[in-house]
Enzyme design. Structure first.
Site, mmCIF file in Angstrom:
data_model
loop_
_atom_site.group_PDB
_atom_site.id
_atom_site.type_symbol
_atom_site.label_atom_id
_atom_site.label_comp_id
_atom_site.label_asym_id
_atom_site.label_seq_id
_atom_site.Cartn_x
_atom_site.Cartn_y
_atom_site.Cartn_z
ATOM 1 N N ARG A 69 0.794 -1.189 0.033
ATOM 2 C CA ARG A 69 0.115 0.054 -0.019
ATOM 3 C C ARG A 69 0.740 1.371 -0.275
ATOM 4 N NH1 ARG A 69 -5.288 0.207 1.614
ATOM 5 N NH2 ARG A 69 -4.875 -1.943 2.571
ATOM 6 N N GLY A 73 -0.328 -0.159 8.448
ATOM 7 C CA GLY A 73 -1.699 -0.106 9.159
ATOM 8 C C GLY A 73 -2.793 -1.035 8.377
ATOM 9 N N GLY A 149 4.868 -8.088 -2.597
ATOM 10 C CA GLY A 149 5.779 -9.321 -2.537
ATOM 11 C C GLY A 149 4.992 -10.718 -2.969
ATOM 12 N N SER A 180 -7.301 -9.324 4.527
ATOM 13 C CA SER A 180 -8.484 -9.844 3.923
ATOM 14 C C SER A 180 -8.775 -8.795 2.791
ATOM 15 C CB SER A 180 -9.710 -10.255 4.832
ATOM 16 O OG SER A 180 -9.800 -8.965 5.703
ATOM 17 N N GLU A 238 -30.873 -8.192 4.249
ATOM 18 C CA GLU A 238 -29.941 -9.225 4.913
ATOM 19 C C GLU A 238 -30.689 -10.530 4.301
ATOM 20 O OE1 GLU A 238 -27.716 -12.048 6.320
ATOM 21 O OE2 GLU A 238 -27.137 -9.884 6.557
ATOM 22 N N VAL A 272 -30.975 -10.021 -2.946
ATOM 23 C CA VAL A 272 -30.682 -8.853 -3.790
ATOM 24 C C VAL A 272 -30.529 -9.928 -5.225
ATOM 25 C CG1 VAL A 272 -29.512 -7.044 -5.176
ATOM 26 C CG2 VAL A 272 -29.903 -7.373 -2.509
ATOM 27 N N HIS A 480 -18.026 4.263 42.084
ATOM 28 C CA HIS A 480 -19.285 4.962 41.979
ATOM 29 C C HIS A 480 -19.168 6.406 41.670
ATOM 30 C CE1 HIS A 480 -23.874 5.481 42.551
ATOM 31 N NE2 HIS A 480 -23.362 6.459 43.546
#
Length: 501
Positions: A69, A73, A149, A180, A238, A272, A480
């Site tokens: 990239r 990160g 790589g 991923s 969904e 869908v 508390h």
């Protein structure tokens, strides 16, 4: 004291196990290799990769990290966890100013959204953190190679650098930490304009009037929340009968009701079957998951959030014989080694939850094994958090999982409506739910829905890690007034009775 001595004996025993000694021997022999060879090369600079690289360097190993990239990160920091949390916070501030501030005596004559400024704040956070990791690399003497790589042998990685050149990096041990990628759906082309992935949803140039989210998982609900707070009409489609299927069922129902109160609409058990993005608006053809009459939805933007898949394309795994399963994941042994000696894999490319913090733990444990020490990650102890408002956080077993195991158990619950701090700040939606084994009171799972559930959950993670009982938490003094008192009260409700309910 006896418990500490027992723990010490277990750790000492682990250091002397035969498989550990074999790894130590391999590690020691490695120092005789050529001077230009790395002890460890990490392919991928995301949460798993950069943490593994830093840990390896801290343990005295010559280490190189390769990242295509050009900024460290990974997905998490650049186009995932961090920018999404920045937008979740900014959009929540706007929503609070619009809907909650007046009741606290704070009033505005005019309130507006400056979307470019919101995006700039997000980008500033990302750039600052990526530069911070580069600083950590320099501090720990990690060599950083920017480029893509791929394996040419089990000990060599060819890198096409972002400057246009090529270099070969050699190592005794190579860790695959490539993370991923967005899971695509058949017949749907993501253009990152009208039909976007989570990456595109983080950079929209205007607030869409209508947003359709395909997929009711963590990412879809978080990004739906961002744009819903800013004024979008959000509909979530969904295929499954429930949102966030991995969530405890009782908590899930309350969570969905909260999102519906925030005007998020749900079409469950719906698939869908077609998308037409040729006009000014996107038209989606949907039908019941079991089949039936079709209908049409219109949206200015469609977010495809159907999950993620391991990213291993172009790595040359076939070249060196690294095996993958049907889901594209890389099977590894308990030392994170693949079927090819000296080649390891961590994070989203291996089985287990696809979470940044899980990848980090993988990275540390993997490097510890390479260095001849003992590492361990218990995936049952990895917390999960949905960063909506309220947040939902969990660790351990759901009630459904405990039932399936056939374990006799008891449940303790405590609502934030009975928590003084939550009432004082007028943010009291949610609950704490604790599951414990009936005979021993050992905690099996903890589930929290609250404004800061992602912070509250770690008391429970620590409790599970040390095999604590609900009574252990209940008898621990909590300050508390705090939201964490709800965890104590839920623990009291598990083994006995709560005080404030």
């Amino acid at each position: 004291m006896a418990a500490m001595m027992s723990l010490a004996r277990r750790r000492a025993g682990g250091l002397l196990r035969p498989e550990t000694m074999r790894h130590a021997a391999v590690f020691c022999r490695g120092f005789a290799a050529a001077a230009d060879e790395n002890d460890v090369v990490v392919i991928g600079g995301g949460p798993g990769g950069y943490v593994a690289a830093i840990k390896a360097a801290q343990m005295g190993l010559k280490t190189t990290c390769i990242e295509k990239r050009g900024t460290l990160g990974g997905t998490c920091l650049n186009v995932g966890c961090i920018p999404s949390k920045a937008l979740l916070h900014s959009s929540h501030m706007y929503h609070e100013a619009k809907h909650a501030f007046p009741s606290h005596g704070v009033k505005f004559s005019q309130l507006e959204i400056d979307l470019p400024a919101m995006m700039a704040q997000k980008d500033k956070a990302v750039s600052g953190l990526t530069r911070g990791i580069e600083g950590l690399f320099k501090k720990n003497k990690v060599n950083y190679v920017k480029g893509f790589g791929k394996f040419v042998s089990p000990s060599e990685v060819s890198v096409d650098t972002i400057e246009g050149g090529n270099t070969v990096v050699k190592a005794k041990n190579i860790i695959i930490a490539t993370g991923s990628d967005v899971k695509s759906l058949p017949g749907i082309t993501i253009d990152e304009k009208k039909i976007v992935s989570s990456t595109g949803a983080l950079s929209l140039s205007e607030v869409p009037k209508k947003l359709v989210v395909i997929g009711a998982g963590y990412i879809g609900l978080e990004m739906g929340s961002v744009w819903g707070r800013l004024g979008s009409e959000v509909t979530v489609v969904e295929f499954a009968p429930d949102i966030v299927p991995s969530m405890d069922g009782e908590v899930r129902k309350q969570f969905q009701r909260m999102l519906e109160k925030q005007k998020m609409k749900f079409m469950l058990k719906t698939k869908v079957v077609g998308i037409d993005a040729s006009g000014d608006v996107v038209k989606l053809t949907v039908e019941p998951a079991a089949g039936g009459e079709q209908s049409t939805l219109e949206a200015d933007v469609v977010l495809v959030s159907a999950g993620r898949i391991p990213y291993t394309a172009g790595l040359g795994l076939d070249t060196i014989g690294v095996q993958t399963d049907k889901a594209g994941r890389i099977p590894v042994d308990k030392h994170f080694m693949t079927n090819v000696s000296g080649v390891y894999a961590i994070g989203d490319v291996i089985p287990g939850p696809m979470l940044a913090h899980k990848a980090e733990e993988d990275g540390v444990a993997c490097v510890e094994f390479i260095a001849g020490k003992v590492g361990h990650v218990d995936y049952d102890m990895v917390p999960g958090v949905v960063y909506t408002h309220p947040e939902v956080a969990s660790v351990g077993k759901t009630e459904e999982q405990v039932k399936a195991l056939g374990v006799a158990y008891q449940v303790g619950k405590f609502p934030f409506m009975a928590n003084s701090r939550a009432k004082a700040i007028d943010d009291a939606e949610g609950l704490v739910k604790i599951l414990a084994e009936k005979e021993t009171d050992k905690i099996l799972g903890v589930h929290i829905m609250a404004p800061n559930a992602g912070e509250l959950i770690h008391e429970a993670v620590l409790a599970l890690q040390y095999g604590a009982s609900s009574e252990d938490i209940a008898r621990t003094c909590h300050a508390h007034p705090t939201m964490s008192e709800a965890v104590k009260e839920a623990a009291m409700a598990t083994y006995d009775k709560p005080i404030h309910m």
